[in-house]
Design a protein around this motif. Sequence first.
Motif, PDB file in Angstrom:
ATOM      1  N   ASP A 196      -6.007  -5.784  -4.383  1.00 19.58           N
ATOM      2  CA  ASP A 196      -6.854  -6.795  -3.814  1.00 19.58           C
ATOM      3  C   ASP A 196      -7.630  -7.379  -4.593  1.00 19.58           C
ATOM      4  O   ASP A 196      -7.785  -8.789  -4.959  1.00 19.58           O
ATOM      5  N   THR A 197      -8.141  -7.139  -6.031  1.00 23.79           N
ATOM      6  CA  THR A 197      -8.715  -8.247  -6.912  1.00 23.79           C
ATOM      7  C   THR A 197      -6.958  -9.156  -7.339  1.00 23.79           C
ATOM      8  O   THR A 197      -6.787  -9.696  -7.426  1.00 23.79           O
ATOM      9  N   GLU A 252       1.117  -1.152  -0.174  1.00 27.87           N
ATOM     10  CA  GLU A 252       0.057  -0.175  -0.286  1.00 27.87           C
ATOM     11  C   GLU A 252       1.242   1.056  -0.163  1.00 27.87           C
ATOM     12  O   GLU A 252       0.731   2.186  -0.595  1.00 27.87           O
ATOM     13  N   ALA A 268      -7.531   5.101  -5.328  1.00 28.13           N
ATOM     14  CA  ALA A 268      -8.665   3.731  -5.149  1.00 28.13           C
ATOM     15  C   ALA A 268      -8.928   2.798  -5.806  1.00 28.13           C
ATOM     16  O   ALA A 268      -8.776   1.648  -5.745  1.00 28.13           O
ATOM     17  N   LEU A 269      -8.073   2.997  -7.558  1.00 28.90           N
ATOM     18  CA  LEU A 269      -7.580   2.025  -8.309  1.00 28.90           C
ATOM     19  C   LEU A 269      -6.995   0.849  -7.584  1.00 28.90           C
ATOM     20  O   LEU A 269      -6.620  -0.188  -8.155  1.00 28.90           O
ATOM     21  N   SER A 307      -8.141  -1.601  -5.335  1.00 28.63           N
ATOM     22  CA  SER A 307      -8.790  -1.854  -5.881  1.00 28.63           C
ATOM     23  C   SER A 307      -8.265  -3.397  -6.621  1.00 28.63           C
ATOM     24  O   SER A 307      -8.199  -4.977  -6.447  1.00 28.63           O
ATOM     25  N   LEU A 308      -7.244  -2.919  -7.173  1.00 21.40           N
ATOM     26  CA  LEU A 308      -6.448  -3.989  -8.134  1.00 21.40           C
ATOM     27  C   LEU A 308      -4.864  -4.237  -7.208  1.00 21.40           C
ATOM     28  O   LEU A 308      -5.109  -6.050  -7.494  1.00 21.40           O
ATOM     29  N   ARG A 358      -2.302  -6.244   1.581  1.00 18.32           N
ATOM     30  CA  ARG A 358      -1.970  -4.470   1.866  1.00 18.32           C
ATOM     31  C   ARG A 358      -0.321  -4.009   2.553  1.00 18.32           C
ATOM     32  O   ARG A 358      -0.137  -2.946   2.525  1.00 18.32           O
TER      33      ARG A 358
END
Length: 171
Positions: free
Chosen positions: A120-121, A97, A113-114, A117-118, A126
Amino acid sequence: MPQEPAVLVDHVSHAFGHQQVLQGVSLRIEQGEIVGLIGPNGAGKSTLLRSMVGIIRPDQGSVRVCGTDAVRDSLAARRHIGYAPSETALYHQMTSEQLLAFAIAFHPHADHALGLSLLDTLGVPRTKRLGKLSHGMKRKIVLAQAIASGGPVIVLDEPTEGIQPNIVLDI
């Protein structure tokens, strides 16, 4: 009025000592185009990409990214580029992160934020320190930061190396 190409490489040559790696390479990539470089090891693919992002100064020729001279003003050119290098030499004390935030901080259109999200995906923890992550996890972080930079040009050098095939399909 014609639109500037995303990348314009004009007669670029580069040698490492006596080894000529690039000789008179020209390439025009229009905005919105997707281009892949394919060739054997040592063909100069990474050297060309490093010239495009301003890491290597060509011995001859010019490189423009979104109208910016990448040789004379590599920092300004890099603001247009999300770059995932083939090497994953990262700050091992940072978390994924923290590295994401650091890597995209100077990009004017970055989307933090993207990027999260990536991560996490892609299944990247993090808060785990980078030094504790596998090579594949580090590659995922580098890929996420390149995309999250928000640059109109994304340069990926060996983007799926070290990443499991089923994950590559999810990206």
